[in-house]
Design a protein around this motif. Structure first.
Motif, PDB file in Angstrom:
ATOM      1  N   GLY A   1      -6.599   2.777   7.264  1.00 59.13           N
ATOM      2  CA  GLY A   1      -6.428   2.702   5.534  1.00 59.13           C
ATOM      3  C   GLY A   1      -4.877   2.728   5.092  1.00 59.13           C
ATOM      4  O   GLY A   1      -4.731   2.156   4.312  1.00 59.13           O
TER       5      GLY A   1
ATOM      6  N   PHE B   1      -2.634   9.538  -0.124  1.00 60.31           N
ATOM      7  CA  PHE B   1      -2.655   7.974  -0.227  1.00 60.31           C
ATOM      8  C   PHE B   1      -4.199   7.578  -0.582  1.00 60.31           C
ATOM      9  O   PHE B   1      -4.530   6.617  -1.029  1.00 60.31           O
TER      10      PHE B   1
ATOM     11  N   VAL C   1      -6.755   7.619   1.583  1.00 62.73           N
ATOM     12  CA  VAL C   1      -7.321   7.186   2.742  1.00 62.73           C
ATOM     13  C   VAL C   1      -7.712   8.135   3.726  1.00 62.73           C
ATOM     14  O   VAL C   1      -7.566   9.391   3.577  1.00 62.73           O
TER      15      VAL C   1
ATOM     16  N   GLN D   1      -0.974  -3.841   1.514  1.00 67.28           N
ATOM     17  CA  GLN D   1      -1.514  -4.464   0.507  1.00 67.28           C
ATOM     18  C   GLN D   1      -0.770  -4.461  -1.015  1.00 67.28           C
ATOM     19  O   GLN D   1      -0.638  -5.409  -1.731  1.00 67.28           O
ATOM     20  N   HIS D   2       0.202  -3.160  -0.954  1.00 68.02           N
ATOM     21  CA  HIS D   2       0.741  -3.043  -2.254  1.00 68.02           C
ATOM     22  C   HIS D   2       2.467  -3.364  -1.762  1.00 68.02           C
ATOM     23  O   HIS D   2       3.143  -3.031  -2.766  1.00 68.02           O
TER      24      HIS D   2
ATOM     25  N   GLN E   1      -9.407  -5.911   0.556  1.00 69.34           N
ATOM     26  CA  GLN E   1      -8.839  -5.278   1.755  1.00 69.34           C
ATOM     27  C   GLN E   1      -8.227  -6.244   2.502  1.00 69.34           C
ATOM     28  O   GLN E   1      -8.454  -7.494   2.807  1.00 69.34           O
TER      29      GLN E   1
ATOM     30  N   TYR F   1      -3.188  -0.072   2.859  1.00 62.48           N
ATOM     31  CA  TYR F   1      -2.455   0.427   1.701  1.00 62.48           C
ATOM     32  C   TYR F   1      -1.135  -0.072   1.425  1.00 62.48           C
ATOM     33  O   TYR F   1      -0.639  -0.583   0.525  1.00 62.48           O
TER      34      TYR F   1
END
Length: 236
Positions: free
Chosen positions: A222, A215, A217, A229-230, A137, A226
């Motif tokens: 969250g 998603f 989350v 992070q991607h 995370q 997400y």
């Protein structure tokens, strides 16, 4: 900093502590981190310590650590080069800083660091951040998330290191617009974001409930994590 809710530190196995390697050119900081980590045994273990200069990469390779704590307050360019090298190796880097140089902090995150703790952070937040970063995370406050997303948008998109090739979930045009505005204004309350979208706050909440479900989350943090992070960019 706005932090995620603290949870108990977990290990990967019953007898396997999470191994942390600390890097700083400030010996007193290294000593303090070593003492703190030793007190967390057997959940955490000190994998080693090293100065940022000369390069600690060989010592890191031998230490087999899970998370790297890196002091961001040293010489900027060598530190950024170290972050880039660690990210290229798949290292999970959590930054520590006592300064307020946001441009440097944002650049470090965009080069691959996975989180940032400021001088306002306490021990509980540090321990929680170590665990979160270890489990993949991001650990950022809302303001940093918004700034970094804005920078990524201006550059046309740049996936963060270790980001898998992820296709965004199917969203309606309105949902895409909501996510884009939310990301660009992540530090603002829902009422102001709803105003930018020209919808009511209750309508925004209804949309967000659907978006969170898509998603996978449960809240705004969250969703922000997400998308960052991607390396996903959802233009309005």
């Amino acid at each position: 900093m706005t932090m995620q809710t603290q949870q108990g530190l977990a290990t990967d196995g019953a007898d396997t502590p999470l191994r942390v390697f600390a890097i700083s050119d400030f010996p007193l900081l290294l000593a303090a981190l070593a003492t703190l980590l030793a007190a967390q045994a057997p959940r955490l273990a000190l994998a080693g310590t090293a100065a940022a200069t000369p390069s600690p990469l060989d010592a890191l390779a031998a230490a087999d650590s899970d998370v790297v704590l890196l002091d961001l307050d040293g010489d900027a360019e060598p530190t950024l080069a170290l972050i880039r090298a660690l990210a290229a190796r798949g290292g999970k880097v959590l930054l520590l800083t006592r300064q307020q140089e946001r441009a440097l902090q944002d650049r470090a995150i965009m080069l691959g660091a996975r989180g940032l703790l400021t001088r306002d952070s306490d021990t509980a937040q540090l321990l929680t951040a170590i665990e979160k970063v270890h489990h993949g995370q991001l650990w950022l406050d809302r303001d940093a998330t918004g700034r970094i997303f804005g920078a990524l948008s201006r550059q046309g998109g740049m996936p963060l290191p270790d980001a898998a090739s992820v296709v965004p979930p199917p969203l309606s045009e309105q949902e895409k617009k909501i996510v884009a505005i939310l990301m660009a204004n992540s530090g603002e309350p829902a009422k102001l974001i709803a105003g930018k979208l020209h919808i009511s706050e209750s309508t925004l909440r209804n949309h967000l409930t659907v978006i969170y479900k898509k998603f996978g989350v449960s809240n705004r943090h969250g969703l922000l994590g997400y998308v960052l992070q991607h390396g996903l960019l959802l233009p309005a």
